[in-house]
Design an enzyme around this catalytic site. Sequence first.
Site, PDB file in Angstrom:
ATOM      1  N   GLU A  67       3.095   2.229   4.381  1.00 43.92           N
ATOM      2  CA  GLU A  67       4.536   2.054   4.164  1.00 43.92           C
ATOM      3  C   GLU A  67       5.087   3.130   3.231  1.00 43.92           C
ATOM      4  OE1 GLU A  67       2.807  -2.228   4.038  1.00 43.92           O
ATOM      5  OE2 GLU A  67       2.161  -0.232   3.556  1.00 43.92           O
ATOM      6  N   HIS A 127      -0.340   3.972   0.655  1.00 45.17           N
ATOM      7  CA  HIS A 127      -0.265   2.948   1.705  1.00 45.17           C
ATOM      8  C   HIS A 127       0.605   3.488   2.841  1.00 45.17           C
ATOM      9  CE1 HIS A 127      -1.227  -0.777  -1.000  1.00 45.17           C
ATOM     10  NE2 HIS A 127      -2.078   0.230  -1.189  1.00 45.17           N
ATOM     11  N   CYS A 183       4.637  -1.940  -2.113  1.00 43.43           N
ATOM     12  CA  CYS A 183       5.386  -1.459  -0.952  1.00 43.43           C
ATOM     13  C   CYS A 183       6.696  -2.227  -0.798  1.00 43.43           C
ATOM     14  CB  CYS A 183       4.539  -1.577   0.305  1.00 43.43           C
ATOM     15  SG  CYS A 183       3.104  -0.459   0.286  1.00 43.43           S
ATOM     16  N   CYS A 227       2.469  -5.274   0.611  1.00 52.54           N
ATOM     17  CA  CYS A 227       2.041  -5.698  -0.724  1.00 52.54           C
ATOM     18  C   CYS A 227       3.243  -5.608  -1.678  1.00 52.54           C
ATOM     19  CB  CYS A 227       0.895  -4.810  -1.206  1.00 52.54           C
ATOM     20  SG  CYS A 227       1.423  -3.141  -1.672  1.00 52.54           S
TER      21      CYS A 227
END
Length: 169
Positions: A59, A57, A90, A87
């Site tokens: 992040e 992801h 993260c 999410c």
Amino acid sequence: MAPDLEADPVFMGEALRQAARAYEAGEVPVGAVIVRGGRILARAFNQVELLKDATAHAEMLALTMAEEAVGDWRLSDCTLYVTKEPCPMCAGALVHCRIARVVFGAPDARGGAAGGALNLLQFPTLNHRCLITPGVRGDEAAAMLRAFFAERRAERDQERPPQDRSSST
């Protein structure tokens, strides 16, 4: 240190540019930027499909880059700008890295962990809590996500064979 709210739209603009790169690569359009002292330390976009890695992801990738730039895993004087509410994975990483502040664009009521579905960033029993600033340039981020998923649905619908509409009784 008080947050520089006037800089938020500017740094979110860079996160949106990263999200556009993800979109162009066929990835869910999420971009992230990590800032310290008014300077960008890291920029990243979702690369789950490209890297065949569910943890890639924006992040997570930005955290790794910022840790390398700082020379430490603690990012307690940094702000993360991300186009979509983080999410749970993260959010957990952001807490562990001790990110001071999380600024996000589009909310995620079903899966967000910064107040959408739950709030891991300020969970009372964890060892760190992040300040949260939601909705910065959220309309732009949400529009990009809607367009991406509308295109994916249209592609999926074109690939499906037409259903047999005749019925036997």
